[in-house]
Write an enzyme that holds these catalytic residues in place. Structure first.
Site, PDB file in Angstrom:
ATOM      1  N   ASP A 267      36.271  43.748  42.184  1.00 46.37           N
ATOM      2  CA  ASP A 267      35.838  44.867  41.363  1.00 46.37           C
ATOM      3  C   ASP A 267      34.795  44.333  40.370  1.00 46.37           C
ATOM      4  O   ASP A 267      34.574  43.122  40.250  1.00 46.37           O
ATOM      5  CB  ASP A 267      37.009  45.563  40.653  1.00 46.37           C
ATOM      6  CG  ASP A 267      36.643  47.003  40.278  1.00 46.37           C
ATOM      7  OD1 ASP A 267      35.440  47.355  40.304  1.00 46.37           O
ATOM      8  OD2 ASP A 267      37.544  47.798  39.936  1.00 46.37           O
TER       9      ASP A 267
HETATM   10  C1  BGC Z   1      35.550  50.459  39.240  1.00 46.27           C
HETATM   11  C2  BGC Z   1      35.449  50.602  40.742  1.00 46.27           C
HETATM   12  C3  BGC Z   1      34.048  51.006  41.107  1.00 46.27           C
HETATM   13  C4  BGC Z   1      33.102  49.965  40.576  1.00 46.27           C
HETATM   14  C5  BGC Z   1      31.659  50.227  40.921  1.00 46.27           C
HETATM   15  C6  BGC Z   1      34.487  49.558  38.689  1.00 46.27           C
HETATM   16  O1  BGC Z   1      34.466  49.571  37.298  1.00 46.27           O
HETATM   17  O2  BGC Z   1      36.832  49.982  38.903  1.00 46.27           O
HETATM   18  O3  BGC Z   1      36.391  51.523  41.216  1.00 46.27           O
HETATM   19  O4  BGC Z   1      33.933  51.165  42.494  1.00 46.27           O
HETATM   20  O5  BGC Z   1      33.209  49.913  39.173  1.00 46.27           O
HETATM   21  O6  BGC Z   1      31.144  51.277  40.209  1.00 46.27           O
END
Ligand code: BGC
Length: 748
Positions: A267
């Site tokens: 993530d």
């Molecule tokens: C989130 C993810 C997301 C990613 C990209 C993160 O902060 O937890 O779910 O896909 O950002 O935007």
């Protein structure tokens, strides 16, 4: 850590498509180019084009301008040494331009076909913008309505989440990953993110292995079985080991037990965050831990780019491990057909029309709205068939209608969280749709009453009461704006924000039928308005077609069919409250909890006198999982099972007759639950095993047949294996997790 990580390339590496052999390609890559494939950069990263040109980027996130994407791909394919195309990632969570209901709303439809179709349209629109990878579905089991990301989830149940997650993957990825409108899906967040303490986003999670395997992991296994291309690690610190460093999750379970062949992305910056968590001294150690755990690609950080080279050169990480990570990523690029063409969607002709998209968005909104309450009101003269219930409204009987509230006319707010590319201009608000529907026949008086749902003043109340008093019925649109849910948007208090409850008390003074429609990203504790409201429709954030769908439901053009994908607590202190809880040694039940003046004070008919409940909230939720009313009435009869005892491996036919005894055509969602009475570990009091959404004409009956395989009864028990344990099971078929016909059978 001094252990050297060595990983073998897949023995069964897929046959190369066209001219591209992944093995051959990897053989020609420099270490720097290999590490480049493991790097995902944000579109705003400095010198992005040059970094791509020099082969140091495998994926770009957050660029969905087709012209810019085309240029980035051109640089990658034509100007980088090896010409490897980019993965273009974007969060397409519930629609791209055409925003559908939030996932939690889609879950309330209990309709996998609809979820798949919504995802198909989202994939098509995204692919047309050059996006070839998205970060959905979010299949974190969510039992805590305070957590802002519950909006992105399919709710609290492993089976419902598994089915809908698989449906979304099918919709996004299509029949084949290299289809014109197919984009790679991502099962996230592996794993357990939904249990962050007290619903505070990013907080610690602690899930014992038994619960992890029985509740939190099944949707991920279902995603894998549905062919999901990628997984994303969770931000969470799981039992002391953050997911991005969690070898047990990423290697032991995902790769070794389940045989996942796609790739895992971290993530956002969660590899460098291993340092902040306090399990890595610096980014170098963070990169080492993540690589060893099995994170193939780093999202938006530079721990890999800065450190993997020296980790390999100093022998801490074997080059074969890096090769394996690169291979996982390149295989997905190959499956997507990117080596042949990076812009398949541009050439495709069979595009969905705008009208069809809006029709689907309306259908999805229609099926996601849950009717929570509908009851008699002495002054209810606006009723369709002069029946007692406040809904549906009758267009013929009404002369005037007061539309009140801060959510009645909010084209942006009705869309909900995660709508980067959402087109607010497509939104039709409830106010506009109602006006459209009633035309000149009914006078509509609108008073927002509050500037936002969070307003604390009563300045607009007098005008609202004036409008309400002068009309035949009142529809109040309440809830929370989209900013109040989503990532990093958790709430400790999940009452209606601001002065909304006071507004309802004020409107009650008008003495007219009072219908409340709630638009929100999570379950809210609405106990304090249930007394005043004659009817309550819970609409989540319904997307662009919120208005037409809600209008059709209010006027009975369509009967509500949504069912709750998550239990609604009475008060926040009940959280976590979920239907598939354990029995405990001192279970509370309806017959035993004694109430005095609304306070549950004790238990009778029990030898122990004390049971599991709150003095001030009892033990039941406000509304149970699976619950939802209809304008029709359904009866369940003749529950039959094909046999009383079946061997492990056998199938039980479960048959029930469901009749629509009301006066309108409607959907009913028939739900099958079981309880395993005795296990090697304690078992939930009920578990959803199957469901069927059926359409019944007024007066129509249908025999619904479920086939329950004993595999569906398997669980992770004390033997640490997934298996069904013989014994007695209770079985219910009914309209929700609380009510239903009951029988029992044995597995022998
Ligand atoms: C989130 C993810 C997301 C990613 C990209 C993160 O902060 O937890 O779910 O896909 O950002 O935007």
């Amino acid at each position: 850590m001094s252990e050297v990580l060595e990983v073998k390339l897949h023995d069964d590496a897929k046959a190369p498509q066209g001219q591209v052999s992944i093995r051959d390609l990897i053989g020609r890559m420099t270490l720097e180019e290999k590490i480049g494939q493991l790097q995902q950069l944000d579109a705003s990263a400095p010198d992005l084009e040059e970094t791509i040109r020099t082969g140091r980027v495998g994926s770009v996130i957050n660029q969905a301008d087709p012209g810019k994407v085309r240029e980035l791909q051109r640089i990658a394919v034509e100007e980088s040494r090896l010409g490897i195309p980019l993965l273009i990632g974007r969060d397409v969570i519930h629609g791209f331009h055409t925003i559908m209901p939030i996932p939690l709303g889609q879950a309330a439809s209990w309709n996998p076909v609809l979820v798949e179709e919504c995802a198909r349209v989202a994939a098509e629109e995204a692919a047309q913008h050059g996006v070839n990878w998205t970060f959905a579905p979010m299949i974190d089991i969510s039992r805590d309505a305070r957590w802002g990301r519950i909006a992105e989830s399919f709710g609290e149940d492993p089976v419902l989440t598994s089915v809908l997650g698989a449906a979304m993957i099918k919709g996004l990825q299509g029949e084949r990953l290299d289809g014109a409108f197919s984009i790679a899906a991502c099962a996230k967040h592996f794993a357990g993110y939904g249990t962050s303490e007290a619903g505070r986003d990013y907080d610690t999670t602690n899930i014992p292995e038994n619960e992890l395997r029985n509740i939190y992991l099944p949707p991920f296994k279902a995603a894998l079985d549905a062919g999901v291309a990628t997984f994303m690690s969770s931000f969470g610190d799981l039992d002391g080991v953050p997911a991005s460093a969690n070898e047990f999750l990423m290697r032991d379970i995902l790769r070794d037990e389940w045989g996942f062949e796609g790739f895992v992305v971290s993530d956002w910056d969660s590899i460098r965050q291993l340092k902040t968590h306090g399990i890595a001294e610096d980014y170098r150690e963070a990169a080492q831990l993540a690589a060893m755990a099995g994170i193939d690609m780093e999202m938006a950080g530079d721990a890999y780019a800065e450190n993997l080279g020296s980790l390999v050169e100093s022998g801490v990480i074997d080059l074969s491990a890096v090769d394996s990570m690169v291979e996982n990523i390149l295989q997905i690029k190959l499956s997507l057909g990117l080596f042949e063409s990076v812009d398949r969607a541009e050439k495709a002709t069979n595009v969905t029309s705008h009208a069809d998209k809006m029709k689907l968005a309306k259908e999805a909104a229609l099926e996601s709205v849950v009717l929570l309450q509908n009851r008699a009101n002495a002054q209810n003269r606006a009723n369709a068939q002069n029946r007692a219930n406040a809904l549906p409204l009758s267009r013929d009987a009404l002369k005037s209608l007061a539309v009140i509230g801060p959510m009645a006319d909010q084209p942006y707010e009705q869309l909900g969280t995660w709508i980067f590319d959402g087109d607010e201009a497509r939104s039709v608000t409830p106010l506009n749709a109602i006006k459209d529907y009633v035309g000149d026949d009914i006078e509509v008086r609108f008073a927002p009453a509050m500037q936002s749902t969070r307003s604390k003043t009563e300045d607009g109340f007098a005008a609202a009461l004036d409008a309400a008093s002068s009309c035949d019925a009142i529809i109040a649109f309440l809830g929370e704006e989209s900013i109040l849910s989503g990532e990093a948007h958790s709430r400790a208090d999940i009452n209606l924000p601001g002065n909304q409850a006071a507004l309802i008390r004020e409107l009650k003074k008008a003495g007219k039928p009072l219908i409340v429609v709630v638009l929100a990203g999570r379950p809210l504790t609405i106990g304090d308005i249930l007394e005043e409201a004659d009817a309550v429709l819970f609409a989540w954030h319904p997307g662009v077609m919120a208005g037409p769908a809600i209008s059709d439901l209010l006027f009975g053009v369509v009967s509500p069919s949504g069912r709750l994908p998550v239990s609604f607590p009475k008060v926040v202190g009940q959280i976590p409250i979920y239907y598939n809880h354990k029995n405990t040694g001192r279970p509370a039940c309806r017959d035993t909890v004694v109430h005095i003046d609304d306070i549950a004070v004790g238990a009778r008919q029990t030898s122990f006198g004390m049971t599991a409940f709150h003095l001030d909230a009892g033990f039941e939720p406000q509304f149970p999982f699976g619950y939802g009313l209809s304008y029709s009435e359904f009866a369940y009869e003749n529950l039959q099972i094909s046999r009383d005892a079946l061997p492990v491996g056998g199938v039980l036919d479960v048959r029930v007759t469901v009749s629509n005894n009301g006066t309108c055509t409607a959907y009913e969602t028939v739900q099958l639950y079981v309880r395993d009475l005795v296990g090697s570990v304690t078992r939930p009091v009920k578990e959803l095993k199957d469901f069927r959404k059926v359409h019944l004409q007024a007066g129509e009956s249908k025999d619904i047949v479920f086939q329950l395989h004993t595999d569906q009864l398997a669980f992770f028990g004390r033997s640490k294996a997934f298996r069904v344990e013989p014994g007695t099971f209770h079985l219910w078929v009914g309209p929700n997790s609380r009510d239903g016909l009951q029988t029992e059978f044995r597995v022998i």
